[in-house]
Design an enzyme around this catalytic site. Sequence first.
Site, PDB file in Angstrom:
ATOM      1  CE1 TYR A  45      -3.974   2.157   0.686  1.00  0.00           C
ATOM      2  CE2 TYR A  45      -2.596   3.183   2.358  1.00  0.00           C
ATOM      3  CZ  TYR A  45      -3.744   3.195   1.587  1.00  0.00           C
ATOM      4  OH  TYR A  45      -4.655   4.223   1.702  1.00  0.00           O
ATOM      5  NE  ARG A  74      -2.343   5.382  12.528  1.00  0.00           N
ATOM      6  CZ  ARG A  74      -1.276   4.826  13.103  1.00  0.00           C
ATOM      7  NH1 ARG A  74      -0.598   5.473  14.036  1.00  0.00           N
ATOM      8  NH2 ARG A  74      -0.877   3.623  12.726  1.00  0.00           N
ATOM      9  CD  GLU A  98       8.091   2.038  -0.807  1.00  0.00           C
ATOM     10  OE1 GLU A  98       7.811   3.110  -1.395  1.00  0.00           O
ATOM     11  OE2 GLU A  98       9.173   1.872  -0.222  1.00  0.00           O
ATOM     12  N   GLY A 150      -0.914  -3.221  20.514  1.00  0.00           N
ATOM     13  CA  GLY A 150       0.196  -2.573  21.220  1.00  0.00           C
ATOM     14  C   GLY A 150      -0.305  -2.010  22.536  1.00  0.00           C
ATOM     15  CB  SER A 201     -15.312   0.636  11.401  1.00  0.00           C
ATOM     16  OG  SER A 201     -14.071   0.243  10.887  1.00  0.00           O
ATOM     17  CG  ASN A 202     -11.773  -3.161  13.996  1.00  0.00           C
ATOM     18  OD1 ASN A 202     -12.533  -3.437  13.084  1.00  0.00           O
ATOM     19  ND2 ASN A 202     -10.578  -3.698  14.110  1.00  0.00           N
ATOM     20  CG  PHE A 203     -11.746   1.235  18.968  1.00  0.00           C
ATOM     21  CD1 PHE A 203     -11.145  -0.009  18.817  1.00  0.00           C
ATOM     22  CD2 PHE A 203     -10.965   2.288  19.457  1.00  0.00           C
ATOM     23  CE1 PHE A 203      -9.790  -0.206  19.115  1.00  0.00           C
ATOM     24  CE2 PHE A 203      -9.618   2.099  19.768  1.00  0.00           C
ATOM     25  CZ  PHE A 203      -9.033   0.856  19.590  1.00  0.00           C
ATOM     26  N   PRO A 242       2.812   2.739  12.259  1.00  0.00           N
ATOM     27  CG  PRO A 242       2.302   4.096  10.440  1.00  0.00           C
ATOM     28  CD  PRO A 242       1.953   2.776  11.065  1.00  0.00           C
TER      29      PRO A 242
HETATM   30  P1  NAD Z   1     -12.729   1.801   0.802  1.00  0.00           P
HETATM   31  O1  NAD Z   1     -12.009   0.493   0.909  1.00  0.00           O
HETATM   32  O2  NAD Z   1     -14.035   1.941   1.491  1.00  0.00           O
HETATM   33  O3  NAD Z   1     -12.966   2.174  -0.732  1.00  0.00           O
HETATM   34  C1  NAD Z   1     -12.120   1.769  -1.764  1.00  0.00           C
HETATM   35  C2  NAD Z   1     -12.974   1.397  -2.976  1.00  0.00           C
HETATM   36  O4  NAD Z   1     -12.106   1.027  -4.060  1.00  0.00           O
HETATM   37  C3  NAD Z   1     -13.885   0.190  -2.712  1.00  0.00           C
HETATM   38  O5  NAD Z   1     -15.187   0.464  -3.153  1.00  0.00           O
HETATM   39  C4  NAD Z   1     -13.248  -0.931  -3.516  1.00  0.00           C
HETATM   40  O6  NAD Z   1     -14.155  -1.922  -3.924  1.00  0.00           O
HETATM   41  C5  NAD Z   1     -12.631  -0.159  -4.667  1.00  0.00           C
HETATM   42  N1  NAD Z   1     -11.515  -0.863  -5.322  1.00  0.00           N
HETATM   43  C6  NAD Z   1     -10.459  -1.463  -4.739  1.00  0.00           C
HETATM   44  N2  NAD Z   1      -9.639  -1.993  -5.671  1.00  0.00           N
HETATM   45  C7  NAD Z   1     -10.204  -1.699  -6.881  1.00  0.00           C
HETATM   46  C8  NAD Z   1      -9.852  -1.987  -8.212  1.00  0.00           C
HETATM   47  N3  NAD Z   1      -8.723  -2.656  -8.525  1.00  0.00           N
HETATM   48  N4  NAD Z   1     -10.667  -1.554  -9.216  1.00  0.00           N
HETATM   49  C9  NAD Z   1     -11.806  -0.885  -8.932  1.00  0.00           C
HETATM   50  N5  NAD Z   1     -12.197  -0.589  -7.674  1.00  0.00           N
HETATM   51  C10 NAD Z   1     -11.395  -0.991  -6.660  1.00  0.00           C
HETATM   52  O7  NAD Z   1     -11.693   2.909   1.288  1.00  0.00           O
HETATM   53  P2  NAD Z   1     -11.870   4.485   1.502  1.00  0.00           P
HETATM   54  O8  NAD Z   1     -11.565   4.773   2.907  1.00  0.00           O
HETATM   55  O9  NAD Z   1     -13.130   4.965   0.913  1.00  0.00           O
HETATM   56  O10 NAD Z   1     -10.644   5.028   0.638  1.00  0.00           O
HETATM   57  C11 NAD Z   1     -10.822   5.601  -0.647  1.00  0.00           C
HETATM   58  C12 NAD Z   1      -9.471   6.067  -1.181  1.00  0.00           C
HETATM   59  O11 NAD Z   1      -8.908   7.035  -0.305  1.00  0.00           O
HETATM   60  C13 NAD Z   1      -8.439   4.936  -1.304  1.00  0.00           C
HETATM   61  O12 NAD Z   1      -7.666   5.145  -2.468  1.00  0.00           O
HETATM   62  C14 NAD Z   1      -7.575   5.121  -0.077  1.00  0.00           C
HETATM   63  O13 NAD Z   1      -6.276   4.647  -0.283  1.00  0.00           O
HETATM   64  C15 NAD Z   1      -7.608   6.633   0.094  1.00  0.00           C
HETATM   65  N6  NAD Z   1      -7.354   7.005   1.488  1.00  0.00           N
HETATM   66  C16 NAD Z   1      -8.327   6.834   2.435  1.00  0.00           C
HETATM   67  C17 NAD Z   1      -8.038   7.141   3.763  1.00  0.00           C
HETATM   68  C18 NAD Z   1      -9.074   6.998   4.850  1.00  0.00           C
HETATM   69  O14 NAD Z   1      -8.716   7.197   6.007  1.00  0.00           O
HETATM   70  N7  NAD Z   1     -10.323   6.708   4.583  1.00  0.00           N
HETATM   71  C19 NAD Z   1      -6.768   7.607   4.113  1.00  0.00           C
HETATM   72  C20 NAD Z   1      -5.808   7.737   3.112  1.00  0.00           C
HETATM   73  C21 NAD Z   1      -6.111   7.446   1.805  1.00  0.00           C
HETATM   74  N1  UDP Z   2      -5.730  -0.442  15.844  1.00  0.00           N
HETATM   75  C1  UDP Z   2      -6.105  -0.916  17.091  1.00  0.00           C
HETATM   76  N2  UDP Z   2      -7.169  -1.763  17.173  1.00  0.00           N
HETATM   77  C2  UDP Z   2      -7.891  -2.141  16.084  1.00  0.00           C
HETATM   78  C3  UDP Z   2      -7.521  -1.637  14.808  1.00  0.00           C
HETATM   79  C4  UDP Z   2      -6.436  -0.796  14.721  1.00  0.00           C
HETATM   80  O1  UDP Z   2      -5.491  -0.585  18.120  1.00  0.00           O
HETATM   81  O2  UDP Z   2      -8.867  -2.909  16.255  1.00  0.00           O
HETATM   82  C5  UDP Z   2      -4.602   0.506  15.773  1.00  0.00           C
HETATM   83  C6  UDP Z   2      -3.568   0.180  14.707  1.00  0.00           C
HETATM   84  O3  UDP Z   2      -2.587  -0.715  15.201  1.00  0.00           O
HETATM   85  C7  UDP Z   2      -2.995   1.571  14.428  1.00  0.00           C
HETATM   86  C8  UDP Z   2      -4.200   2.502  14.633  1.00  0.00           C
HETATM   87  O4  UDP Z   2      -5.131   1.761  15.425  1.00  0.00           O
HETATM   88  O5  UDP Z   2      -2.004   1.904  15.356  1.00  0.00           O
HETATM   89  C9  UDP Z   2      -4.870   2.926  13.331  1.00  0.00           C
HETATM   90  O6  UDP Z   2      -5.128   1.762  12.582  1.00  0.00           O
HETATM   91  P1  UDP Z   2      -5.965   1.738  11.235  1.00  0.00           P
HETATM   92  O7  UDP Z   2      -5.927   0.340  10.723  1.00  0.00           O
HETATM   93  O8  UDP Z   2      -7.285   2.372  11.458  1.00  0.00           O
HETATM   94  O9  UDP Z   2      -5.196   2.724  10.243  1.00  0.00           O
HETATM   95  P2  UDP Z   2      -3.645   2.997   9.906  1.00  0.00           P
HETATM   96  O10 UDP Z   2      -2.764   2.139  10.759  1.00  0.00           O
HETATM   97  O11 UDP Z   2      -3.524   2.658   8.473  1.00  0.00           O
HETATM   98  O12 UDP Z   2      -3.470   4.415  10.233  1.00  0.00           O
END
Ligand code: NAD
Ligand code: UDP
Length: 317
Positions: free
Chosen positions: A145, A211, A147, A205, A189-191, A274
């Site tokens: 993711y 965050r 890279e 951890g 969403s988990n919490f 992170p």
């Molecule tokens: P999400 O997983 O709910 O949505 C991603 C969508 O992309 C899904 O509907 C999935 O089915 C679709 N998808 C995945 N691979 C695909 C492919 N190969 N072809 C077509 N569709 C594909 O995630 P999200 O939180 O809505 O994130 C949306 C975008 O924002 C992503 O690119 C994610 O990397 C970026 N982003 C989100 C966050 C966040 O905190 N929500 C943070 C950083 C970056």
């Molecule tokens: N995390 C946690 N419990 C969970 C899910 C995630 O403590 O049930 C922690 C995870 O290890 C990270 C932080 O919450 O330190 C944010 O995780 P998330 O997967 O939401 O996003 P990202 O790590 O990509 O920022």
Amino acid sequence: MKERILVTGGAGFLGSYLCRCLLDQGKQVVCVDNLYTGTKRNILPLLENPDFTFLQHDVVEPLDLEVNAIYNLACPASPVHYQKDHVQTVRTCVNGAYNMLELAKKNNCKILQASTSEVYGDPAVHPQVEEYWGNVNPVGIRSCYDEGKRCAETLFNAYHLQYGLPIKLIRIFNTYGPGMHPQDGRVVSNFIMQALQNQNITIYGNGTQTRSFCYRDDLVDGMMRMMATDAAVTGPFNLGNPGEFTMLELAELTIELTNSKSKIVFQPLPSDDPKQRKPNTDKAQKHLGWRAKTPLREGLAKTIEYFDSLLRSGEAL
Ligand code: NAD
Ligand code: UDP
């Protein structure tokens, strides 16, 4: 003639809300999604709108459409899901970006990339500014993711340098809200799901990692402001809420807001997780007139309401 906007990943959490906002602005929307983590439930109300089209398609494969702008959001965002198929994640990030850039070049249109705070990895600079090049492990469990998204930024920049394509790079920091999948696997969403069902709250951890959580509506507003900028504005710009919380604080706030009987339990921290994350958003404020407005407590309450209604209607399973 209405503008026709392509949203890849449009059936996902952020994409489906973006589609809704674009339709509200009077645009035509083509939503492209392979439904890997997205769900038809997110776009069901939109399917009745004659200005909305859903195309089930994997962005790893080329696509030919006539559009006026492209938002490239296709990619699983939760570590649980992007680590299920590392190769597909890299291909979605890189081949997906390539295919969408080719489409933007053909249509001579603006294209926005949903990049991520993960490009900073486990950051040594805090808060993170856009000039920081990051601290990313190229061969760890998060690398597909991190890279992949870094390479996508590079590809976007290459199309800008080589062909003058009007690109828009935004780096999204942890965003949450209604529309997240109940089994998404990310922390908010988990919490909430655990708290609403009085199950143990799983902290990975010791819970001191931080965050910064941005509410969905704020984030999508920033995204659309970015798309509206002149061709000269390319970013990258951080989009996020600078309020910084430990996972312990998030767990306690979730328990308080849900009146839950849940207990906190500690589980092993995944590798390369992170330790800290907080955006510096000066650039977004200056160029987009944008900053996140919704405090965590307020956004969390709305998100709890959403998950509660899914649980009550039996749609959360
Ligand atoms: P999400 O997983 O709910 O949505 C991603 C969508 O992309 C899904 O509907 C999935 O089915 C679709 N998808 C995945 N691979 C695909 C492919 N190969 N072809 C077509 N569709 C594909 O995630 P999200 O939180 O809505 O994130 C949306 C975008 O924002 C992503 O690119 C994610 O990397 C970026 N982003 C989100 C966050 C966040 O905190 N929500 C943070 C950083 C970056
Ligand atoms: N995390 C946690 N419990 C969970 C899910 C995630 O403590 O049930 C922690 C995870 O290890 C990270 C932080 O919450 O330190 C944010 O995780 P998330 O997967 O939401 O996003 P990202 O790590 O990509 O920022």
